[in-house]
Write an enzyme that holds these catalytic residues in place. Structure first.
Site, mmCIF file in Angstrom:
data_model
loop_
_atom_site.group_PDB
_atom_site.id
_atom_site.type_symbol
_atom_site.label_atom_id
_atom_site.label_comp_id
_atom_site.label_asym_id
_atom_site.label_seq_id
_atom_site.Cartn_x
_atom_site.Cartn_y
_atom_site.Cartn_z
ATOM 1 C CB CYS A 94 -19.165 28.817 41.042
ATOM 2 S SG CYS A 94 -18.235 27.365 40.563
ATOM 3 C CG HIS A 195 -15.374 30.556 44.284
ATOM 4 N ND1 HIS A 195 -16.650 30.423 44.783
ATOM 5 C CD2 HIS A 195 -15.254 29.580 43.356
ATOM 6 C CE1 HIS A 195 -17.259 29.420 44.184
ATOM 7 N NE2 HIS A 195 -16.435 28.892 43.306
HETATM 8 N N1 GLN Z 1 -20.709 22.035 41.132
HETATM 9 C C1 GLN Z 1 -20.333 22.953 40.109
HETATM 10 C C2 GLN Z 1 -19.175 22.487 39.230
HETATM 11 O O1 GLN Z 1 -18.297 21.786 39.668
HETATM 12 C C3 GLN Z 1 -20.031 24.287 40.717
HETATM 13 C C4 GLN Z 1 -18.878 24.234 41.686
HETATM 14 C C5 GLN Z 1 -18.749 25.490 42.505
HETATM 15 O O2 GLN Z 1 -19.707 26.213 42.716
HETATM 16 N N2 GLN Z 1 -17.567 25.699 43.049
HETATM 17 O O3 GLN Z 1 -19.134 22.847 38.072
#
Ligand code: GLN
EC number: 6.3.5.13
Length: 244
Positions: A94, A195
């Site tokens: 992510c 995740h």
């Molecule tokens: N901040 C990033 C997004 O929203 C990644 C989010 C995350 O790692 N869950 O795209």
């Protein structure tokens, strides 16, 4: 591997470890030890240099601000790019995935440079966040069962010519580009939006990293009863989400 101990590096646990991504380190470490490997785990906080001599590097997800702070630090630290030059394996999730690309949109709405270790760039989706369970078929060259995981991101990741999609989504948003791709990989560098933690839901992925690090084509089998139970439960729930 550089010496007899497998060096497992967890990059920035203080900034990048949302949704239990810490579990990725635990699962890779455990599955290595179950195969009798000696593991040195190195947790690198964001005020510490990233070592160049690791075998496997794991980077997790993060909220928008910690993501920017992590990118600022990683850009001025030559450790991770040097490790990749040395053939290290990097697995990112992510926010970590977005940071490995050429650029992403930060919490201030500005374009923020990444490390360019993966030929991808991320923009910000105008619509709803991609949130929910994912089920995806992995690039057949990697020889893995379907990936199950959980996504929550606003970013949309566009793949360049220098990478292949890690997987094709059956359920979920993945890269968010509408082309059904999820994640990206090239050689020993991987990125995903999953995740879960993704290694707990997909132990074959952890084993893939170990096989690459050890340069072997197979590992001794382990008891996967609990992993299998988790996989079946989540895959069934994901299919229900699709039908809802
Ligand atoms: N901040 C990033 C997004 O929203 C990644 C989010 C995350 O790692 N869950 O795209």
């Amino acid at each position: 591997m550089s010496d007899s101990s497998l060096r497992l590096v967890w990059v920035y646990p203080d900034l990048l470890s949302t949704y239990g991504d810490r579990g990725n380190v635990l699962v890779v470490e455990r599955r290595a030890r179950q195969r009798g490997l000696d593991v040195t785990r190195i947790d690198v906080r964001s005020d510490q240099p990233v070592p160049t001599s690791g075998d496997i590097y794991l980077i997790g997800g993060g909220e928008d601000r910690p993501q920017r702070l992590a990118a600022e630090r990683l850009r001025v630290d030559p450790g991770l790019p040097r490790a990749v030059e040395n053939g290290a394996i990097v697995f990112s999730v992510c926010a970590g995935y977005q940071i490995l690309g050429h650029e992403f949109i930060n919490d201030l709405g500005q374009r923020e440079a990444g490390l360019g270790l993966l030929d991808v760039h991320s923009t910000r989706g105008e619509g709803a966040r991609n949130v929910g369970d994912i089920l995806a078929e992995v690039d057949p060259r990697l020889g893995l069962p379907p990936l199950t995981g959980f996504e929550n991101h606003q970013g949309i990741t566009h793949l360049g010519q220098g990478v292949s999609p890690l997987a094709t989504v059956q359920v979920g948003g993945g890269n968010g580009t509408g082309d059904g791709t999820e994640g990206a990989w090239r050689d020993t560098v991987f990125g995903t939006y999953l995740h879960g933690p993704v290694m707990a839901r997909n132990p074959a992925l952890a084993d893939l990293l170990l096989k690459l690090a050890l340069d072997v084509s197979a590992l001794p089998p382990t008891d996967t009863t609990w992993y299998d139970a988790l996989r079946s439960e989540r895959i069934a729930a994901t299919r229900q989400q699709q039908n809802a």
